[in-house]
Design a protein around this motif. Structure first.
Motif, PDB file in Angstrom:
ATOM      1  N   LEU A 101       0.865  -1.178   0.000  1.00  0.00           N
ATOM      2  CA  LEU A 101       0.000   0.000   0.000  1.00  0.00           C
ATOM      3  C   LEU A 101       0.897   1.222   0.000  1.00  0.00           C
ATOM      4  O   LEU A 101       1.917   1.237   0.699  1.00  0.00           O
ATOM      5  N   CYS A 102       0.535   2.250  -0.748  1.00  0.00           N
ATOM      6  CA  CYS A 102       1.417   3.406  -0.821  1.00  0.00           C
ATOM      7  C   CYS A 102       0.653   4.689  -0.541  1.00  0.00           C
ATOM      8  O   CYS A 102      -0.509   4.828  -0.943  1.00  0.00           O
ATOM      9  N   PRO A 103       1.297   5.616   0.114  1.00  0.00           N
ATOM     10  CA  PRO A 103       0.654   6.883   0.451  1.00  0.00           C
ATOM     11  C   PRO A 103       0.702   7.866  -0.711  1.00  0.00           C
ATOM     12  O   PRO A 103       1.483   7.696  -1.651  1.00  0.00           O
ATOM     13  N   ASP A 104      -0.109   8.902  -0.611  1.00  0.00           N
ATOM     14  CA  ASP A 104      -0.101   9.938  -1.644  1.00  0.00           C
ATOM     15  C   ASP A 104       0.804  11.095  -1.254  1.00  0.00           C
ATOM     16  O   ASP A 104       0.625  12.210  -1.743  1.00  0.00           O
ATOM     17  N   ARG A 105       1.734  10.838  -0.374  1.00  0.00           N
ATOM     18  CA  ARG A 105       2.726  11.839   0.000  1.00  0.00           C
ATOM     19  C   ARG A 105       4.100  11.183  -0.036  1.00  0.00           C
ATOM     20  O   ARG A 105       4.230   9.954   0.103  1.00  0.00           O
ATOM     21  N   ASP A 106       5.114  11.986  -0.207  1.00  0.00           N
ATOM     22  CA  ASP A 106       6.475  11.486  -0.249  1.00  0.00           C
ATOM     23  C   ASP A 106       6.987  11.369   1.183  1.00  0.00           C
ATOM     24  O   ASP A 106       7.358  12.360   1.800  1.00  0.00           O
ATOM     25  N   ASP A 107       7.011  10.149   1.695  1.00  0.00           N
ATOM     26  CA  ASP A 107       7.463   9.927   3.068  1.00  0.00           C
ATOM     27  C   ASP A 107       8.875   9.364   3.113  1.00  0.00           C
ATOM     28  O   ASP A 107       9.323   8.887   4.154  1.00  0.00           O
ATOM     29  N   GLY A 108       9.550   9.406   1.982  1.00  0.00           N
ATOM     30  CA  GLY A 108      10.941   8.977   1.940  1.00  0.00           C
ATOM     31  C   GLY A 108      11.143   7.525   1.595  1.00  0.00           C
ATOM     32  O   GLY A 108      12.291   7.059   1.561  1.00  0.00           O
ATOM     33  N   PHE A 109      10.068   6.792   1.314  1.00  0.00           N
ATOM     34  CA  PHE A 109      10.175   5.362   1.051  1.00  0.00           C
ATOM     35  C   PHE A 109       9.799   5.004  -0.387  1.00  0.00           C
ATOM     36  O   PHE A 109       9.482   3.859  -0.673  1.00  0.00           O
ATOM     37  N   TYR A 110       9.844   5.972  -1.256  1.00  0.00           N
ATOM     38  CA  TYR A 110       9.630   5.725  -2.678  1.00  0.00           C
ATOM     39  C   TYR A 110      10.973   5.677  -3.398  1.00  0.00           C
ATOM     40  O   TYR A 110      11.886   6.441  -3.085  1.00  0.00           O
ATOM     41  N   ASP A 111      11.075   4.797  -4.371  1.00  0.00           N
ATOM     42  CA  ASP A 111      12.106   4.879  -5.395  1.00  0.00           C
ATOM     43  C   ASP A 111      11.494   5.655  -6.552  1.00  0.00           C
ATOM     44  O   ASP A 111      10.364   5.371  -6.952  1.00  0.00           O
ATOM     45  N   TRP A 112      12.277   6.594  -7.108  1.00  0.00           N
ATOM     46  CA  TRP A 112      11.701   7.496  -8.099  1.00  0.00           C
ATOM     47  C   TRP A 112      12.285   7.288  -9.491  1.00  0.00           C
ATOM     48  O   TRP A 112      13.464   6.952  -9.655  1.00  0.00           O
ATOM     49  N   GLY A 113      11.442   7.556 -10.488  1.00  0.00           N
ATOM     50  CA  GLY A 113      11.930   7.672 -11.843  1.00  0.00           C
ATOM     51  C   GLY A 113      12.565   9.045 -12.029  1.00  0.00           C
ATOM     52  O   GLY A 113      12.496   9.892 -11.137  1.00  0.00           O
ATOM     53  N   PRO A 114      13.143   9.296 -13.203  1.00  0.00           N
ATOM     54  CA  PRO A 114      13.876  10.548 -13.439  1.00  0.00           C
ATOM     55  C   PRO A 114      12.975  11.754 -13.655  1.00  0.00           C
ATOM     56  O   PRO A 114      13.444  12.891 -13.570  1.00  0.00           O
ATOM     57  N   GLY A 115      11.694  11.535 -13.919  1.00  0.00           N
ATOM     58  CA  GLY A 115      10.784  12.639 -14.168  1.00  0.00           C
ATOM     59  C   GLY A 115      10.624  12.923 -15.646  1.00  0.00           C
ATOM     60  O   GLY A 115      11.536  12.683 -16.443  1.00  0.00           O
ATOM     61  N   THR A 116       9.450  13.436 -15.999  1.00  0.00           N
ATOM     62  CA  THR A 116       9.188  13.831 -17.368  1.00  0.00           C
ATOM     63  C   THR A 116       8.317  15.088 -17.339  1.00  0.00           C
ATOM     64  O   THR A 116       7.381  15.179 -16.543  1.00  0.00           O
ATOM     65  N   GLN A 117       8.651  16.055 -18.174  1.00  0.00           N
ATOM     66  CA  GLN A 117       7.960  17.334 -18.153  1.00  0.00           C
ATOM     67  C   GLN A 117       6.649  17.263 -18.940  1.00  0.00           C
ATOM     68  O   GLN A 117       6.601  16.733 -20.054  1.00  0.00           O
ATOM     69  N   VAL A 118       5.608  17.819 -18.331  1.00  0.00           N
ATOM     70  CA  VAL A 118       4.307  17.962 -18.982  1.00  0.00           C
ATOM     71  C   VAL A 118       3.925  19.433 -18.942  1.00  0.00           C
ATOM     72  O   VAL A 118       3.946  20.059 -17.875  1.00  0.00           O
ATOM     73  N   THR A 119       3.613  19.984 -20.099  1.00  0.00           N
ATOM     74  CA  THR A 119       3.250  21.395 -20.197  1.00  0.00           C
ATOM     75  C   THR A 119       1.912  21.517 -20.928  1.00  0.00           C
ATOM     76  O   THR A 119       1.757  20.988 -22.030  1.00  0.00           O
ATOM     77  N   VAL A 120       0.979  22.210 -20.281  1.00  0.00           N
ATOM     78  CA  VAL A 120      -0.345  22.406 -20.860  1.00  0.00           C
ATOM     79  C   VAL A 120      -0.546  23.895 -21.090  1.00  0.00           C
ATOM     80  O   VAL A 120      -0.504  24.684 -20.143  1.00  0.00           O
ATOM     81  N   SER A 121      -0.779  24.266 -22.322  1.00  0.00           N
ATOM     82  CA  SER A 121      -0.966  25.674 -22.659  1.00  0.00           C
ATOM     83  C   SER A 121      -2.453  25.987 -22.798  1.00  0.00           C
ATOM     84  O   SER A 121      -3.241  25.151 -23.224  1.00  0.00           O
ATOM     85  N   SER A 122      -2.800  27.215 -22.437  1.00  0.00           N
ATOM     86  CA  SER A 122      -4.211  27.622 -22.477  1.00  0.00           C
ATOM     87  C   SER A 122      -4.595  28.136 -23.852  1.00  0.00           C
ATOM     88  O   SER A 122      -3.762  28.371 -24.705  1.00  0.00           O
TER      89      SER A 122
END
Length: 122
Positions: A101-122
């Motif tokens: 089970l995983c929380p919806d907050r970063d409590d220090g026990f996640y392994d993370w991916g490198p991230g990917t940018q998402v940009t939404v223009s109006s």
């Protein structure tokens, strides 16, 4: 654990994107996984979680628009983003938790991916 992300980019308001997070070295289904995002000047916030049984949770701001899913055969986590809004603009990170089970907050026990940018223009 190695998490490889893909699928970010730019889209206009109301459009769609699908993010992927492939998991190497372990089974994606053995632990809870989640998508978080971080906008400039803000902290990392939980967007959606999926536990090892497949149960999902969502932040109120994305309910009905974003869908988290996992393909156990492909060992891959997804985030389908529809009816996107400018406030969805952020760096998106997939995370694999140490427990089922995983929380919806970063409590220090996640392994993370490198991230990917998402940009939404109006």
């Amino acid at each position: 654990v190695h998490l490889q992300q893909s699928g970010g980019g730019s889209v206009q308001s109301g459009g769609s994107l699908k993010l992927s997070c492939s998991v190497a070295g372990v089974q994606a289904s053995d632990r809870g996984m989640a998508w978080f995002r971080q906008a400039p000047g803000k902290g990392r916030e939980g967007v959606a979680t999926i536990d090892s049984a497949g149960l999902t949770t969502y932040a109120d701001s994305v309910k009905g628009r974003l869908t988290i899913s996992r393909d156990n055969a492909r060992n891959t986590l997804y985030l389908q983003m529809d009816r996107m809004k400018p406030e969805d603009t952020a760096m998106y990170y997939c995370g694999r938790y140490f427990g089922r089970l995983c929380p919806d907050r970063d409590d220090g026990f996640y392994d993370w991916g490198p991230g990917t940018q998402v940009t939404v223009s109006s």
